[in-house]
Design a protein around this motif. Structure first.
Motif, PDB file in Angstrom:
ATOM      1  N   ARG A   1      17.437 -33.116  21.327  1.00 35.65           N
ATOM      2  CA  ARG A   1      16.697 -32.881  20.089  1.00 35.65           C
ATOM      3  C   ARG A   1      15.711 -31.729  20.235  1.00 35.65           C
ATOM      4  NH1 ARG A   1      14.827 -38.864  19.232  1.00 35.65           N
ATOM      5  NH2 ARG A   1      15.647 -38.960  21.349  1.00 35.65           N
TER       6      ARG A   1
ATOM      7  N   ALA B   1      20.317 -34.405  17.137  1.00 32.51           N
ATOM      8  CA  ALA B   1      20.178 -35.847  16.984  1.00 32.51           C
ATOM      9  C   ALA B   1      21.461 -36.566  17.392  1.00 32.51           C
ATOM     10  CB  ALA B   1      19.803 -36.194  15.544  1.00 32.51           C
TER      11      ALA B   1
ATOM     12  N   GLY C   1      11.826 -35.848  17.730  1.00 32.39           N
ATOM     13  CA  GLY C   1      12.003 -34.543  18.357  1.00 32.39           C
ATOM     14  C   GLY C   1      10.958 -33.547  17.889  1.00 32.39           C
TER      15      GLY C   1
END
Length: 430
Positions: free
Chosen positions: A350, A76, A218
């Motif tokens: 991600r 992230a 993600g």
């Protein structure tokens, strides 16, 4: 007739190998020269201090546990911040932790908890580095994706080949501490190279949700693709058992049956030579069904565990390691090409984090249990168990239709990602 970009005068800098790609490749070469030897050095640093298989497993688990804890956060962060800054910060942490580890070993009598702590710091850096690095590599390739990934992995594994052979010899000649010091220097050089990466071509992230929102986005990318999550689940088992075999049982078999660190370094170098051979193959071969061809090539990863279980002499063991290295490289290039083809650029890191997370989630448990398993079932039976698990989970993944049927596209479109041209004829890459 081949295009001009493939002429001998252009081989050193193909048209698709831009500045970022070149810097990433050079940094990966430097890092792998140091890290492959350091893996051997860490295991023998524990054994030289009177540790056993359980202690080696604990140190290996300390390296991978932070990966499990921080990988998703790292993915992230890498999609939100400039990826090159994340990579440089991670390399700095790796450099400092390896330098401290080296100093302790060279000074003499490092304690197990100290080695575990410093190894864990290195694993933390790796947790933030890996998603950023893979996202940066995927975003640096706009055409000839298969060739780019194969050449990158060829350079990386070629360096690993030299690093493993040199590391094993250095452990035997000068001791593991100096090998760890070389690895610290390699991280410093690689971080300096990565500081010059250009991220201006990557669109700025629009303001929006926080980290949890990013992680959910993600996750949707992963869970919405059966080929993706099933292979990640497969590798959670494969990487765990292969990691236990190579990080724990391999050094023990080498010590008891092969003659020590030198022969084990040679066996790891043979695996590296196999990956180089596999990458060379993938410079030429473009399997149309990417993941079907790649998954078939996971089966040979069972061979090293079986060879250690017998155990094979050094020569046959090296041959087995070479075959498994070549086979897994076919999978690796096919996998990266599939991700490049199917995943949007702004989610590269991600998705890479979920991939890494799934792949290594069980490694700490497997390496920590390797010693107790040896005590309970014997070393040979434990290694045969590793080989059987690789075969079973790989056969299960081949039952998934998307794994068998996902094909290479001549024009790749991934949820809004601009189409990338890739020739379909068989003399390209995977």
């Amino acid at each position: 007739m081949r295009p001009a970009a493939d002429s001998p005068a252009r081989l050193r800098r193909p048209s698709w190998a831009g500045r970022n790609y070149t810097l990433l490749t050079a940094a990966a070469v430097v890092t792998n020269l140091g890290s492959q030897g350091a893996l051997i050095a860490a295991a023998f640093a524990v054994l030289d201090e009177g540790g056993d298989g359980g202690d080696v497993g604990l140190v290996a688990a300390a390296r991978t546990l932070p990966l499990v804890l921080f990988l998703l956060i790292g993915g992230a962060v890498a999609d939100r911040l400039p990826r090159h800054r994340v990579m440089v910060a991670a390399n700095t942490l790796n450099c400092l932790s390896q330098a401290a580890f080296a100093a302790l070993v060279i000074a003499g009598e490092p304690r197990l908890w100290q080695m575990m702590l410093l190894t864990a710091l290195g694993g933390t850096g790796h947790a933030f580095f890996s998603p950023a690095a893979e996202g940066m590599l995927l975003s640096s390739v706009s055409g000839k994706a298969g060739r780019a990934f194969a050449l990158f992995r060829l350079a990386m594994h070629g360096a690993g080949l030299g690093g493993a052979a040199l590391g094993g010899a250095m452990v035997a000649l000068v001791g593991p501490g100096w090998v760890l010091a070389v690895d610290a220097l390699a991280f410093a050089i690689a971080g300096s190279l990565r500081a010059f990466l250009d991220v201006s071509h990557i669109p700025s992230r629009a303001p929006g949700g926080g980290m949890l929102t990013d992680l959910r986005d993600g996750w949707r990318e992963v869970i919405g693709r059966p080929w993706l999550w099933t292979i990640v689940a497969q590798f959670s088992v494969v990487v765990a058992v292969v990691g236990a075999a190579e990080a724990v049982y391999g050094p023990l078999v080498a010590r008891d049956n092969l003659g020590g660190a030198g022969p084990w370094g040679l066996a790891l170098a043979a695996f590296g030579a196999g990956t180089v051979g596999g990458a060379l193959l993938m410079m030429r071969w473009k399997p149309r069904r990417l993941l079907f061809a790649g998954t078939l090539c996971v089966f040979p990863l069972a061979l090293p565990s079986a060879a250690l279980a017998v155990p094979f002499p050094v020569g046959p063991l090296c041959a087995v390691m070479f075959v498994s290295g070549a086979a897994i490289e076919v999978f690796g290039v096919s996998w990266m090409t599939a991700l490049h083809q199917e995943i949007p650029e702004d989610k590269f890191s991600r998705v890479s984090a979920y991939d890494w997370f799934g792949s290594i989630a069980m490694v700490p448990l497997a390496t920590a249990l390797a010693g107790p398993a040896e005590s309970a079932f014997g070393r040979s039976a434990s290694l045969w168990g590793c080989a059987v698990l690789v075969v079973v989970v790989t056969a299960a993944v081949l039952c998934v239709p998307d794994v068998r049927n996902l094909t290479r596209r001549t024009k790749e479109v991934a949820q809004g990602v601009p189409a990338r041209s890739e020739p379909a004829h068989s003399d390209g890459l995977s």
